[in-house]
Design an enzyme around this catalytic site. Sequence first.
Site, PDB file in Angstrom:
ATOM      1  N   TRP A  23       0.819  -1.224   0.000  1.00 20.03           N
ATOM      2  CA  TRP A  23       0.000   0.000   0.000  1.00 20.03           C
ATOM      3  C   TRP A  23       0.852   1.274   0.000  1.00 20.03           C
ATOM      4  CZ3 TRP A  23      -0.437  -3.932   3.631  1.00 20.03           C
ATOM      5  CH2 TRP A  23       0.307  -3.766   4.796  1.00 20.03           C
ATOM      6  N   GLU A  36      -5.144   0.777   6.420  1.00 21.42           N
ATOM      7  CA  GLU A  36      -5.165   1.338   7.769  1.00 21.42           C
ATOM      8  C   GLU A  36      -6.089   0.544   8.692  1.00 21.42           C
ATOM      9  OE1 GLU A  36      -3.222   3.362   9.159  1.00 21.42           O
ATOM     10  OE2 GLU A  36      -2.135   3.921   7.347  1.00 21.42           O
ATOM     11  N   GLN A  41      -5.195  -3.577  14.123  1.00 20.75           N
ATOM     12  CA  GLN A  41      -4.933  -4.602  15.137  1.00 20.75           C
ATOM     13  C   GLN A  41      -4.163  -5.796  14.589  1.00 20.75           C
ATOM     14  OE1 GLN A  41      -8.647  -3.654  15.516  1.00 20.75           O
ATOM     15  NE2 GLN A  41      -8.901  -3.602  17.722  1.00 20.75           N
ATOM     16  N   THR A  42      -3.538  -5.613  13.445  1.00 20.07           N
ATOM     17  CA  THR A  42      -2.833  -6.741  12.836  1.00 20.07           C
ATOM     18  C   THR A  42      -1.427  -6.302  12.445  1.00 20.07           C
ATOM     19  OG1 THR A  42      -4.928  -7.561  11.985  1.00 20.07           O
ATOM     20  CG2 THR A  42      -2.966  -8.398  10.923  1.00 20.07           C
ATOM     21  N   GLY A  80      -8.851 -11.862  12.587  1.00 19.96           N
ATOM     22  CA  GLY A  80      -9.281 -11.415  13.924  1.00 19.96           C
ATOM     23  C   GLY A  80      -9.948 -10.050  13.923  1.00 19.96           C
ATOM     24  N   TYR A  81     -10.474  -9.673  15.073  1.00 26.10           N
ATOM     25  CA  TYR A  81     -11.163  -8.375  15.244  1.00 26.10           C
ATOM     26  C   TYR A  81     -12.129  -8.118  14.078  1.00 26.10           C
ATOM     27  CZ  TYR A  81      -7.680  -7.735  18.836  1.00 26.10           C
ATOM     28  OH  TYR A  81      -6.902  -7.908  19.927  1.00 26.10           O
ATOM     29  N   TYR A 118      -7.556   7.986  14.909  1.00 25.42           N
ATOM     30  CA  TYR A 118      -6.306   7.600  14.269  1.00 25.42           C
ATOM     31  C   TYR A 118      -6.505   7.291  12.782  1.00 25.42           C
ATOM     32  CZ  TYR A 118      -2.785   4.836  12.235  1.00 25.42           C
ATOM     33  OH  TYR A 118      -1.887   4.382  11.318  1.00 25.42           O
ATOM     34  N   ASP A 136      -0.733   6.628  16.678  1.00 21.10           N
ATOM     35  CA  ASP A 136      -0.972   5.229  17.045  1.00 21.10           C
ATOM     36  C   ASP A 136       0.032   4.847  18.138  1.00 21.10           C
ATOM     37  OD1 ASP A 136       1.437   4.988  15.763  1.00 21.10           O
ATOM     38  OD2 ASP A 136       0.836   3.325  14.470  1.00 21.10           O
ATOM     39  N   CYS A 205      18.956   2.839  18.899  1.00 23.22           N
ATOM     40  CA  CYS A 205      19.240   4.284  18.993  1.00 23.22           C
ATOM     41  C   CYS A 205      20.438   4.672  18.125  1.00 23.22           C
ATOM     42  CB  CYS A 205      19.474   4.692  20.442  1.00 23.22           C
ATOM     43  SG  CYS A 205      18.036   4.336  21.468  1.00 23.22           S
ATOM     44  N   CYS A 208      19.280   5.655  14.735  1.00 25.49           N
ATOM     45  CA  CYS A 208      18.060   6.473  14.728  1.00 25.49           C
ATOM     46  C   CYS A 208      18.323   7.894  14.207  1.00 25.49           C
ATOM     47  CB  CYS A 208      17.506   6.531  16.141  1.00 25.49           C
ATOM     48  SG  CYS A 208      16.057   7.593  16.248  1.00 25.49           S
TER      49      CYS A 208
END
Length: 338
Positions: A23, A36, A41-42, A80-81, A118, A136, A205, A208
């Site tokens: 995507w 999105e 939840q995945t 799920g969900y 979100y 998120d 870190c 980063c």
Amino acid sequence: MDSLELKKNLLEWYQLHKRKLPWRGEADPYKILLSEVLLQQTRVEQAIPYYQRFLHQFPTLAALAQADQEDVLKAWQGCGYYARARNLHKLARQVVALGQPLPQTSIELRGLPGIGPYTAAAVASIAFGEPVAAVDGNVRRVLSRLYAWENPTPQQVQEAADTLMAELVYWGGEVNTPDGSLPGDWNQALMELGATVCTPHNPSCGACPVAPYCLGKSHPERYPAARARPQKSLEVVALVLQGPSGTYLELRQGRVLGGLWGVPMEEGPGALERLLARFRLEKAEPVGTVRHDFTHRKLNIQVYKAPYEAQENPEHRPLSRLDRKILKLVETESLRLL
Ligand code: SF4
């Protein structure tokens, strides 16, 4: 903190290191919305095949609107969900019935089924370039560490994200986003940093791009403090009723598994007796135990089976992962006894 430098570093890093996902770079708002909703939840790796399968079956919002709910849930099976699939289907029907495309602003998107702040912000910024911050879990973690906040309130995090977005828009042309909208890229850059570098455990870190500005980098795992999730344990009995022509399945109700099919279940004291009475059975044979975790509930399921005249083929119905685990256990046990 030099905000402009921080943003330049992060956006530059994002362009170079973002993962290649189906995507990414997508301009179709429906596809962005689907990605999105899946990612709510995945995990990314698990979401990819569902994204592809779902689009293959329902390539447009109009195609989704025309589909039967059962086919939509079948395409979502195992992810799920399921409320997400039911809501997305409802959303498609609602939008298509009005004869309009997907709304373009986060405020309008928030009025649609299953779309929270979100998702509305993510879709509006990525698909339509609206300068609205999408917060998120990844963004919350990155900002908590950046500002060394142990227990930030949701408002505090949202305000910090809004400020960064407002500054970004103010700096505008001074930051570089070759292949996307500035607000969409910025939101995705923060999330990507949280998903791949500023991870919950052992963040990298050293690699980063915002380390020079990070106040929490000496003890990143302190920020934010872990939130205790109350998890209730439930004792459940499942009764698998099978005969030569099939398995007995019923349509589930409720928010979590509503719309899916499954084997009869009851919870609490006297659960088995209630199930036996419902099907006028004298007894059922214990098969084993299945454990299954939902977000706020741990299910301990005692599985029983009994012979029964039933017609359903579980392959032809959308089933939850939980029901598939139960049926698998019964199948494995039957094979073991052969
Ligand atoms: Fe996270 Fe470390 Fe980067 Fe700070 S320096 S944002 S703690 S990865």
